[in-house]
Design a protein around this motif. Structure first.
Motif, PDB file in Angstrom:
ATOM      1  N   ARG A 120     136.256  85.986  22.504  1.00  0.00           N
ATOM      2  CA  ARG A 120     136.801  84.624  22.554  1.00  0.00           C
ATOM      3  C   ARG A 120     138.229  84.574  22.014  1.00  0.00           C
ATOM      4  NH1 ARG A 120     132.702  80.400  23.298  1.00  0.00           N
ATOM      5  NH2 ARG A 120     130.716  81.480  23.544  1.00  0.00           N
ATOM      6  N   PHE A 121     138.476  85.274  20.897  1.00  0.00           N
ATOM      7  CA  PHE A 121     139.844  85.275  20.355  1.00  0.00           C
ATOM      8  C   PHE A 121     140.818  85.968  21.315  1.00  0.00           C
ATOM      9  CE2 PHE A 121     137.915  84.934  15.877  1.00  0.00           C
ATOM     10  CZ  PHE A 121     138.143  83.562  15.834  1.00  0.00           C
ATOM     11  N   GLN A 122     140.338  86.990  22.016  1.00  0.00           N
ATOM     12  CA  GLN A 122     141.221  87.698  22.950  1.00  0.00           C
ATOM     13  C   GLN A 122     141.323  86.986  24.302  1.00  0.00           C
ATOM     14  OE1 GLN A 122     143.251  89.877  22.143  1.00  0.00           O
ATOM     15  NE2 GLN A 122     142.438  91.103  20.440  1.00  0.00           N
ATOM     16  N   SER A 123     140.471  85.991  24.536  1.00  0.00           N
ATOM     17  CA  SER A 123     140.441  85.355  25.856  1.00  0.00           C
ATOM     18  C   SER A 123     141.723  84.582  26.150  1.00  0.00           C
ATOM     19  CB  SER A 123     139.225  84.430  25.980  1.00  0.00           C
ATOM     20  OG  SER A 123     139.401  83.302  25.142  1.00  0.00           O
ATOM     21  N   ILE A 124     142.554  84.384  25.128  1.00  0.00           N
ATOM     22  CA  ILE A 124     143.870  83.775  25.338  1.00  0.00           C
ATOM     23  C   ILE A 124     144.658  84.557  26.398  1.00  0.00           C
ATOM     24  CG2 ILE A 124     144.934  85.083  23.429  1.00  0.00           C
ATOM     25  CD1 ILE A 124     145.841  81.463  24.164  1.00  0.00           C
ATOM     26  N   ILE A 125     144.379  85.859  26.505  1.00  0.00           N
ATOM     27  CA  ILE A 125     145.111  86.702  27.465  1.00  0.00           C
ATOM     28  C   ILE A 125     144.861  86.205  28.895  1.00  0.00           C
ATOM     29  CG2 ILE A 125     145.413  89.049  28.380  1.00  0.00           C
ATOM     30  CD1 ILE A 125     144.481  90.143  25.655  1.00  0.00           C
ATOM     31  N   SER A 126     143.594  86.039  29.266  1.00  0.00           N
ATOM     32  CA  SER A 126     143.305  85.604  30.645  1.00  0.00           C
ATOM     33  C   SER A 126     143.588  84.111  30.833  1.00  0.00           C
ATOM     34  CB  SER A 126     141.866  85.939  31.039  1.00  0.00           C
ATOM     35  OG  SER A 126     140.956  85.544  30.059  1.00  0.00           O
ATOM     36  N   GLU A 127     143.479  83.353  29.764  1.00  0.00           N
ATOM     37  CA  GLU A 127     143.828  81.930  29.859  1.00  0.00           C
ATOM     38  C   GLU A 127     145.300  81.797  30.271  1.00  0.00           C
ATOM     39  OE1 GLU A 127     142.500  79.789  26.328  1.00  0.00           O
ATOM     40  OE2 GLU A 127     144.056  78.264  26.707  1.00  0.00           O
ATOM     41  N   GLU A 128     146.148  82.592  29.619  1.00  0.00           N
ATOM     42  CA  GLU A 128     147.580  82.558  29.969  1.00  0.00           C
ATOM     43  C   GLU A 128     147.834  83.131  31.368  1.00  0.00           C
ATOM     44  OE1 GLU A 128     149.295  83.048  25.377  1.00  0.00           O
ATOM     45  OE2 GLU A 128     149.745  84.598  26.874  1.00  0.00           O
ATOM     46  N   ILE A 129     147.119  84.208  31.715  1.00  0.00           N
ATOM     47  CA  ILE A 129     147.334  84.819  33.036  1.00  0.00           C
ATOM     48  C   ILE A 129     147.107  83.773  34.131  1.00  0.00           C
ATOM     49  CG2 ILE A 129     146.453  86.504  34.722  1.00  0.00           C
ATOM     50  CD1 ILE A 129     145.793  88.380  32.355  1.00  0.00           C
ATOM     51  N   LYS A 130     146.025  82.988  33.998  1.00  0.00           N
ATOM     52  CA  LYS A 130     145.706  81.980  35.019  1.00  0.00           C
ATOM     53  C   LYS A 130     146.838  80.968  35.184  1.00  0.00           C
ATOM     54  CE  LYS A 130     141.288  80.626  36.030  1.00  0.00           C
ATOM     55  NZ  LYS A 130     139.895  80.157  35.833  1.00  0.00           N
ATOM     56  N   LYS A 131     147.294  80.450  34.040  1.00  0.00           N
ATOM     57  CA  LYS A 131     148.376  79.450  34.084  1.00  0.00           C
ATOM     58  C   LYS A 131     149.644  80.056  34.668  1.00  0.00           C
ATOM     59  CE  LYS A 131     147.122  76.892  29.990  1.00  0.00           C
ATOM     60  NZ  LYS A 131     147.384  77.000  28.560  1.00  0.00           N
ATOM     61  N   GLN A 132     149.974  81.258  34.192  1.00  0.00           N
ATOM     62  CA  GLN A 132     151.239  81.865  34.609  1.00  0.00           C
ATOM     63  C   GLN A 132     151.214  82.258  36.088  1.00  0.00           C
ATOM     64  OE1 GLN A 132     150.961  84.739  31.432  1.00  0.00           O
ATOM     65  NE2 GLN A 132     152.696  83.846  30.331  1.00  0.00           N
ATOM     66  N   LEU A 133     150.045  82.705  36.561  1.00  0.00           N
ATOM     67  CA  LEU A 133     149.943  83.083  37.972  1.00  0.00           C
ATOM     68  C   LEU A 133     150.162  81.875  38.873  1.00  0.00           C
ATOM     69  CD1 LEU A 133     147.008  85.506  38.799  1.00  0.00           C
ATOM     70  CD2 LEU A 133     149.467  85.879  39.100  1.00  0.00           C
ATOM     71  N   LEU A 134     149.594  80.755  38.459  1.00  0.00           N
ATOM     72  CA  LEU A 134     149.725  79.526  39.242  1.00  0.00           C
ATOM     73  C   LEU A 134     151.196  79.126  39.346  1.00  0.00           C
ATOM     74  CD1 LEU A 134     147.852  77.566  40.711  1.00  0.00           C
ATOM     75  CD2 LEU A 134     147.787  76.169  38.641  1.00  0.00           C
ATOM     76  N   GLU A 135     151.943  79.340  38.260  1.00  0.00           N
ATOM     77  CA  GLU A 135     153.378  79.035  38.285  1.00  0.00           C
ATOM     78  C   GLU A 135     154.140  79.995  39.196  1.00  0.00           C
ATOM     79  OE1 GLU A 135     154.576  79.242  34.189  1.00  0.00           O
ATOM     80  OE2 GLU A 135     153.265  77.554  33.656  1.00  0.00           O
ATOM     81  N   LYS A 136     153.715  81.257  39.211  1.00  0.00           N
ATOM     82  CA  LYS A 136     154.508  82.281  39.896  1.00  0.00           C
ATOM     83  C   LYS A 136     154.058  82.537  41.328  1.00  0.00           C
ATOM     84  CE  LYS A 136     155.319  84.473  35.504  1.00  0.00           C
ATOM     85  NZ  LYS A 136     156.784  84.317  35.307  1.00  0.00           N
ATOM     86  N   THR A 137     152.791  82.261  41.612  1.00  0.00           N
ATOM     87  CA  THR A 137     152.289  82.438  42.970  1.00  0.00           C
ATOM     88  C   THR A 137     151.655  81.109  43.348  1.00  0.00           C
ATOM     89  OG1 THR A 137     150.083  83.125  42.300  1.00  0.00           O
ATOM     90  CG2 THR A 137     151.740  84.854  42.455  1.00  0.00           C
ATOM     91  N   ASP A 138     150.987  81.040  44.474  1.00  0.00           N
ATOM     92  CA  ASP A 138     150.380  79.746  44.787  1.00  0.00           C
ATOM     93  C   ASP A 138     148.906  79.689  44.417  1.00  0.00           C
ATOM     94  OD1 ASP A 138     149.654  81.577  46.593  1.00  0.00           O
ATOM     95  OD2 ASP A 138     150.146  80.408  48.400  1.00  0.00           O
ATOM     96  N   LYS A 139     148.424  80.657  43.640  1.00  0.00           N
ATOM     97  CA  LYS A 139     147.011  80.632  43.251  1.00  0.00           C
ATOM     98  C   LYS A 139     146.853  81.088  41.803  1.00  0.00           C
ATOM     99  CE  LYS A 139     146.284  85.192  45.316  1.00  0.00           C
ATOM    100  NZ  LYS A 139     145.457  86.031  46.177  1.00  0.00           N
ATOM    101  N   ASP A 140     145.711  80.673  41.190  1.00  0.00           N
ATOM    102  CA  ASP A 140     145.517  81.066  39.787  1.00  0.00           C
ATOM    103  C   ASP A 140     144.561  82.254  39.642  1.00  0.00           C
ATOM    104  OD1 ASP A 140     143.144  79.806  40.375  1.00  0.00           O
ATOM    105  OD2 ASP A 140     143.094  78.600  38.548  1.00  0.00           O
ATOM    106  N   LEU A 141     144.033  82.734  40.756  1.00  0.00           N
ATOM    107  CA  LEU A 141     143.136  83.892  40.680  1.00  0.00           C
ATOM    108  C   LEU A 141     143.801  85.123  41.299  1.00  0.00           C
ATOM    109  CD1 LEU A 141     139.664  82.379  41.714  1.00  0.00           C
ATOM    110  CD2 LEU A 141     140.566  82.751  39.414  1.00  0.00           C
ATOM    111  N   PRO A 142     143.917  86.194  40.529  1.00  0.00           N
ATOM    112  CA  PRO A 142     144.456  87.427  41.101  1.00  0.00           C
ATOM    113  C   PRO A 142     143.371  88.134  41.919  1.00  0.00           C
ATOM    114  CG  PRO A 142     143.850  87.779  38.813  1.00  0.00           C
ATOM    115  CD  PRO A 142     143.555  86.335  39.118  1.00  0.00           C
ATOM    116  N   ASP A 143     143.746  89.157  42.662  1.00  0.00           N
ATOM    117  CA  ASP A 143     142.754  89.963  43.361  1.00  0.00           C
ATOM    118  C   ASP A 143     142.189  91.055  42.460  1.00  0.00           C
ATOM    119  OD1 ASP A 143     142.935  88.874  46.185  1.00  0.00           O
ATOM    120  OD2 ASP A 143     145.041  89.273  45.704  1.00  0.00           O
ATOM    121  N   TYR A 144     143.028  91.526  41.553  1.00  0.00           N
ATOM    122  CA  TYR A 144     142.604  92.578  40.628  1.00  0.00           C
ATOM    123  C   TYR A 144     143.103  92.272  39.218  1.00  0.00           C
ATOM    124  CZ  TYR A 144     141.779  95.671  44.663  1.00  0.00           C
ATOM    125  OH  TYR A 144     141.318  96.233  45.815  1.00  0.00           O
TER     126      TYR A 144
END
Lengths: 269, 391
Positions: B205-229
């Motif tokens: 849970r404490f480390q889950s900040i990593i994927s929480e940020e990835i989702k937000k940042q991906l949405l800003e940089k691409t048009d989706k919040d889910l990566p393929d890998y």
């Protein structure tokens, strides 16, 4: 409580005949030499130990202090394993009458197979098992049946930090005796004898246990090393367990029989 | 399929709390309180404040252009290497120290292998004025002198673990023994998603900040919040748990866990737990474990001290068994090559641990349109001695 749990064996017989001053001696299997296990058990019986507890060596014994850790390492280097231990113990009941307990950690037992372990233990005449890292929940939901089927008593630990409600729960599930850890510590860590307050609180804890009228007898372990600590542990309980101090005594012994005789004489006086 | 922990601490067949009674009150105190405390508003406020203003979050999600062109896909690096103290480890130590303070603990203990978790613990203890004791294998103390010096400079006491094989596994044993001997005032900060319940879940849970940020940042940089890998290295598996966490229930996201194969899976000098391990119990939980036929724990090997552990967290064992994550491995040499490649292509010197994750890029056939996130869990400064030998 099931009827099977009430079945008698050497351990329950001992506690029904004797209520005080019971001496349970611990030694690691395959220590000091690979093939000294039987010699140690015989010496302990001959010198008046009431119960013998044989440790199954493990690479990562987290509840143990340095002395028993080192005996575990030594025994593993000597080549000890569960199959070898059962082979060494296969004829003990020809000469050993006192109760024998196996103590170990979950992982080696799990790899050997818990059911197979219980059957082999019963076959060679073991009376009870201690696995300090097998908690009540897993014991009750997964493994209890194997111990009961083989009339092996299963011994749980309590500590000064264990709540009264939990002690009662443990007492319900435990059979044989309750292993009362004398202070919150790993094995072999003795209370500082100059610390009156620590001794007082330990005595209060043992008295509390004694006064709880538990179903199971109580033996005290951890930090017992001589007559005063043995007598003090026995005041409110049925007896005590000695491990590290005996392992130390065996370290450079040239005669297991003579060392054991001296050691137990010092405990019993 | 469910990837969250159940009330008894299990992920499928793995987990639990296989602890001696001496540890029970401490572990129960944590189990009964951790969720309540960490989701309190004032806890969350302080946790996020420290993650941002002290640890330097959010860490960038960097589009690695030259690396992407080499592998003909779209590769983003989650820059945990830019965290204060040089790795993701501090996310967990901040969380656990705040929790320890809430529980009234005065003394913090930790185990460390390479020293990254030890440094992160000593750092936050210094910040909060708490006594800090770090157990470290005697052999690791010799191998990781700069991190030992850092911990001392931060005011921590470093105690050598001299039992057993004198490495991370034994440092963990010693920390557990310390906790047994100090049952009231001490909190034990485990550095990975291992140990008895609730540690694996709490650290995840404490480390889950990593994927929480990835989702937000991906949405800003691409048009989706889910990566393929999502690709991450696994020793105990804390950065992988954090990078996978918010994608576990999205089966379209392929989760790739990369273990350390050391000198090769069949060389006898490896840390590829899922390849060689069997179910077993170590450090209080049931998981996959490298062990002998007799159930004695085997000493692992990896060029990267952070992956040099004979087990993996129970969540990862469950992800492996259920097929939710794909497990791969990289040898010492492959990891070194990947580290040199990233350095030259992107100007980023990765930690040896993270270099294992980078090697996976060579083992997967990506589509041109795929979005691939690699968790760059740490920076390579600590590994310069090793890198210099291969320049």
């Amino acid at each position: 409580m099931t009827s099977k749990q009430k079945m008698n064996n050497r351990l329950t017989k001992l506690f029904s005949e004797r209520k005080t001053g019971i001496l349970n001696m611990y030694c690691t299997a395959g220590y000091p030499q690979l093939h000294s296990t039987i010699e140690v058990i015989s010496a302990l019986q001959n010198c008046g130990a009431d119960i013998v507890e044989i440790g199954i060596p493990y690479s990562d014994p987290i509840a143990d202090g340095p002395v028993i850790q080192n005996s575990n390492m030594q025994a593993l280097e000597n080549g000890m394993s569960i199959p070898m231990l059962f082979d060494q113990l296969k004829n003990i009941r020809e000469s050993i009458e006192i109760p024998v307990i196996l103590m170990g950690y979950m992982n080696p037992v799990l790899q050997f197979g818990i059911e197979k372990f219980c059957e082999a233990a019963a076959r060679v005449g073991v009376d009870a098992i201690i696995l300090p890292d097998l908690p009540m929940y897993e014991f009750e939901t997964q493994y209890r049946q194997f111990f009961e089927k083989n009339n092996l008593k299963f011994i749980f630990l309590v500590t000064p930090e264990t709540s009264e409600a939990r002690i009662r729960e443990i007492d319900n599930l435990c059979s044989g005796f309750i292993y009362a850890v004398s202070s919150s510590a790993t094995t072999g860590i003795a209370q500082n004898p100059a610390d009156d307050k620590a001794i007082e609180s330990q005595q209060a804890y043992l008295k509390k246990l004694g006064d709880m009228s538990l179903t199971n007898p109580i033996l005290v372990g951890f930090g017992i090393k001589d007559k005063p600590s043995f007598d003090s542990a026995c005041t409110y309980t049925n007896g005590a367990i000695i491990g590290s101090a005996y392992i130390n005594a065996l370290k450079n012994t040239s005669s297991i029989a003579a060392t054991t005789k001296d050691f137990i004489k010092r405990i019993k006086g | 399929m469910n990837y969250t922990v159940d009330e008894h601490g299990y992920y499928g067949n793995f987990g639990g709390a296989f602890i001696p009674e001496m540890l029970y009150p401490n572990v129960k105190e944590l189990k009964d309180n951790y969720l309540k405390i960490i989701y309190e508003e004032d806890f969350q406020n302080e946790f996020l404040y420290l993650l941002n203003d002290y640890a330097g979050r959010p860490t960038p999600l960097f589009f690695a252009e030259r690396l992407s062109s080499k592998y003909s896909t779209n590769i983003f690096l989650k820059r945990e290497d830019l965290c204060h103290t040089g790795a993701h480890k501090i996310n967990n130590t901040i969380g656990q120290i705040l929790l320890a303070i809430k529980l009234g603990k005065k003394r913090i203990i930790a185990e460390t292998g390479a020293g990254q978790h030890g440094v992160a613990t000593a750092t936050v203890c210094a910040l909060k004025g708490l006594e800090c004791i770090v157990y470290m294998g005697e052999k690791d103390i010799e191998r990781q002198a700069p991190n030992v010096a850092r911990m001392k400079m931060l005011g921590a006491t470093v105690i050598p673990a001299t039992s057993g094989s004198k490495t991370l596994k034994d440092a963990t044993n010693e920390a557990i023994r310390d906790w047994i001997n100090n049952p009231v005032d001490t909190h034990y900060i485990i550095g990975s998603v291992v140990g008895p319940h609730p540690y694996p879940d709490m650290v995840a849970r404490f480390q889950s900040i990593i994927s929480e940020e990835i989702k937000k940042q991906l949405l800003e940089k691409t048009d989706k919040d889910l990566p393929d890998y999502v690709i991450a290295c696994v020793g105990g598996g804390s950065n992988a748990a954090g990078a996978f966490y918010h994608f576990l229930d999205n089966p379209s996201v392929k989760l790739i866990a990369v273990e350390a194969a050391g000198c090769g899976i069949n060389s006898g000098k490896t840390a590829a737990t899922t390849q060689l391990g069997k179910p077993g119990i170590l450090h209080g939980s049931k998981s996959l474990l490298m062990q002998t036929e007799d159930g004695q724990v085997v000493e692992p090997h990896s060029i990267s001290a952070g992956l040099d552990y004979p087990g993996i967290g129970p969540l990862h064992a469950h992800l492996y068994e259920s097929g939710r994550a794909i497990f791969m491995s990289a040898t010492d040499n492959k990891a070194l090559n990947a580290a040199f490649e990233l350095s030259k292509l992107e100007g980023i010197i990765p930690a040896l641990e993270s270099a294992h994750a980078l090697h996976a890029l060579k083992m997967i056939n990506f589509k041109k349109t795929d979005v691939v996130v690699v968790c760059l869990s740490g920076r390579g400064d600590k590994d310069l001695d090793t890198y210099m030998k291969h320049l």
